[in-house]
Design a protein around this motif. Sequence first.
Motif, PDB file in Angstrom:
ATOM      1  N   LEU A   2       0.820  -1.196   0.000  1.00 32.77           N
ATOM      2  CA  LEU A   2       0.000   0.000   0.000  1.00 32.77           C
ATOM      3  C   LEU A   2       0.863   1.260   0.000  1.00 32.77           C
ATOM      4  N   ALA A   3       0.327   2.320  -0.609  1.00 36.05           N
ATOM      5  CA  ALA A   3       1.081   3.574  -0.714  1.00 36.05           C
ATOM      6  C   ALA A   3       1.470   4.115   0.656  1.00 36.05           C
ATOM      7  N   GLU A   4       0.558   4.027   1.625  1.00 30.21           N
ATOM      8  CA  GLU A   4       0.859   4.545   2.955  1.00 30.21           C
ATOM      9  C   GLU A   4       2.053   3.829   3.579  1.00 30.21           C
ATOM     10  N   ARG A   5       2.129   2.519   3.379  1.00 30.10           N
ATOM     11  CA  ARG A   5       3.259   1.761   3.909  1.00 30.10           C
ATOM     12  C   ARG A   5       4.549   2.146   3.185  1.00 30.10           C
ATOM     13  N   ARG A   6       4.477   2.332   1.875  1.00 30.69           N
ATOM     14  CA  ARG A   6       5.673   2.760   1.130  1.00 30.69           C
ATOM     15  C   ARG A   6       6.160   4.104   1.653  1.00 30.69           C
ATOM     16  N   HIS A   7       5.227   5.012   1.891  1.00 31.43           N
ATOM     17  CA  HIS A   7       5.615   6.342   2.382  1.00 31.43           C
ATOM     18  C   HIS A   7       6.334   6.241   3.717  1.00 31.43           C
ATOM     19  N   GLN A   8       5.845   5.383   4.603  1.00 33.92           N
ATOM     20  CA  GLN A   8       6.508   5.195   5.899  1.00 33.92           C
ATOM     21  C   GLN A   8       7.930   4.674   5.722  1.00 33.92           C
ATOM     22  N   LEU A   9       8.088   3.699   4.832  1.00 35.95           N
ATOM     23  CA  LEU A   9       9.414   3.101   4.614  1.00 35.95           C
ATOM     24  C   LEU A   9      10.370   4.083   3.943  1.00 35.95           C
ATOM     25  N   ARG A  38       6.414   9.177  -7.879  1.00 37.22           N
ATOM     26  CA  ARG A  38       5.080   9.639  -7.477  1.00 37.22           C
ATOM     27  C   ARG A  38       4.976   9.744  -5.957  1.00 37.22           C
ATOM     28  N   ASP A  39       5.560   8.765  -5.261  1.00 40.58           N
ATOM     29  CA  ASP A  39       5.556   8.804  -3.797  1.00 40.58           C
ATOM     30  C   ASP A  39       6.310  10.026  -3.280  1.00 40.58           C
ATOM     31  N   LEU A  40       7.469  10.305  -3.868  1.00 40.69           N
ATOM     32  CA  LEU A  40       8.268  11.444  -3.426  1.00 40.69           C
ATOM     33  C   LEU A  40       7.533  12.753  -3.667  1.00 40.69           C
ATOM     34  N   LEU A  41       6.840  12.844  -4.791  1.00 42.00           N
ATOM     35  CA  LEU A  41       6.068  14.052  -5.091  1.00 42.00           C
ATOM     36  C   LEU A  41       4.986  14.271  -4.037  1.00 42.00           C
ATOM     37  N   LYS A  42       4.278  13.195  -3.683  1.00 43.12           N
ATOM     38  CA  LYS A  42       3.220  13.300  -2.679  1.00 43.12           C
ATOM     39  C   LYS A  42       3.793  13.680  -1.307  1.00 43.12           C
ATOM     40  N   LEU A  43       4.902  13.064  -0.925  1.00 42.32           N
ATOM     41  CA  LEU A  43       5.515  13.354   0.368  1.00 42.32           C
ATOM     42  C   LEU A  43       6.057  14.781   0.420  1.00 42.32           C
ATOM     43  N   GLU A  44       6.550  15.276  -0.705  1.00 45.88           N
ATOM     44  CA  GLU A  44       7.013  16.660  -0.752  1.00 45.88           C
ATOM     45  C   GLU A  44       5.829  17.617  -0.610  1.00 45.88           C
ATOM     46  N   GLU A  45       4.725  17.310  -1.270  1.00 45.66           N
ATOM     47  CA  GLU A  45       3.519  18.138  -1.142  1.00 45.66           C
ATOM     48  C   GLU A  45       3.032  18.184   0.300  1.00 45.66           C
ATOM     49  N   ASP A  46       3.250  17.098   1.035  1.00 41.84           N
ATOM     50  CA  ASP A  46       2.855  17.026   2.440  1.00 41.84           C
ATOM     51  C   ASP A  46       3.875  17.663   3.377  1.00 41.84           C
ATOM     52  N   GLY A  47       4.985  18.161   2.808  1.00 42.19           N
ATOM     53  CA  GLY A  47       5.998  18.818   3.620  1.00 42.19           C
ATOM     54  C   GLY A  47       6.899  17.889   4.394  1.00 42.19           C
ATOM     55  N   LEU A  48       6.974  16.609   3.977  1.00 43.18           N
ATOM     56  CA  LEU A  48       7.737  15.616   4.724  1.00 43.18           C
ATOM     57  C   LEU A  48       9.132  15.365   4.167  1.00 43.18           C
ATOM     58  N   LEU A  49       9.386  15.804   2.948  1.00 46.82           N
ATOM     59  CA  LEU A  49      10.717  15.662   2.366  1.00 46.82           C
ATOM     60  C   LEU A  49      10.905  16.722   1.298  1.00 46.82           C
ATOM     61  N   THR A  50      12.138  16.826   0.818  1.00 46.49           N
ATOM     62  CA  THR A  50      12.464  17.715  -0.290  1.00 46.49           C
ATOM     63  C   THR A  50      13.089  16.889  -1.395  1.00 46.49           C
ATOM     64  N   ARG A  51      12.531  16.995  -2.586  1.00 43.06           N
ATOM     65  CA  ARG A  51      13.129  16.293  -3.724  1.00 43.06           C
ATOM     66  C   ARG A  51      14.387  17.023  -4.180  1.00 43.06           C
TER      67      ARG A  51
END
Length: 254
Positions: A2-9, A38-51
């Motif tokens: 699942l995407a949520e699990r990938r984001h955590q990892l 796609r995961d990195l883009l979503k996490l960046e939009e959420d303010g959790l990382l920088t690409r």
Amino acid sequence: MLAERRHQLILRALRSGGPAAVTDLSEQLGVSPATIRRDLLKLEEDGLLTRVHGGAVAEEGDQPFAEVAGVRVAEKDAIAARAAAMVKDGQSVLLDIGTTAYRLARQLHGRRLTVITSNLVVYEELADDEGIELVLLGGMVRREYRSLVGFLTEDNLRQLHADWLFLGTSGVRPGGQVMDTTVVEVPVKRAMIEASDRVVLLADQAKFPGTGMAKVCGPEDLDVVVTNAPVDATTRSSLEEAGVEIVPAGEVQA
């Protein structure tokens, strides 16, 4: 998966190992590079990382102290050891908020020094060391971040002077600007710079370019950068043009 699990990892990998390439994350998680992007883009939009080019770096400047205290410990210890060697007995040292400053405090036991700090973990580490004159700055307590901030901290600093400041950061831009993700800490850091003769930036490889929206200072405000990173040519040039000495931190010996 699942995407949520990938984001955590993905976030766990970035926080424990520093910047990571899309290809490495793809191999670790067993998914395609396109999925990782796609995961990195979503996490960046959420303010959790920088690409960054070819990968990403975690947004960790404002994480609670406990969440980052165990991240890249060997790197921070190597930087701390190199920084501690700069200080002579009898001198005064300002230690910034953050985990690298804490690792540096652990290197100062048994020394005859004055240590000034708004870092509660540094205070706890050195409180029982009778050889160290310990000055804890006043201010508002940020419990999760184990620090003191606010106008009282800044006023205290205007009444003090230190031979050395060891400064932390969440990112160093190619132009040599020192950044932070936590706006409330920036005035305290600036007051520390004003109170010190020599300013040493402690920055591991995750801090080039790292993260941060608030500028703490420019390269002209620094004297030394201690790092384990192979500083890129643009950043190195910006720092050296400002007269900053770049000191490589050695590997920790087993």
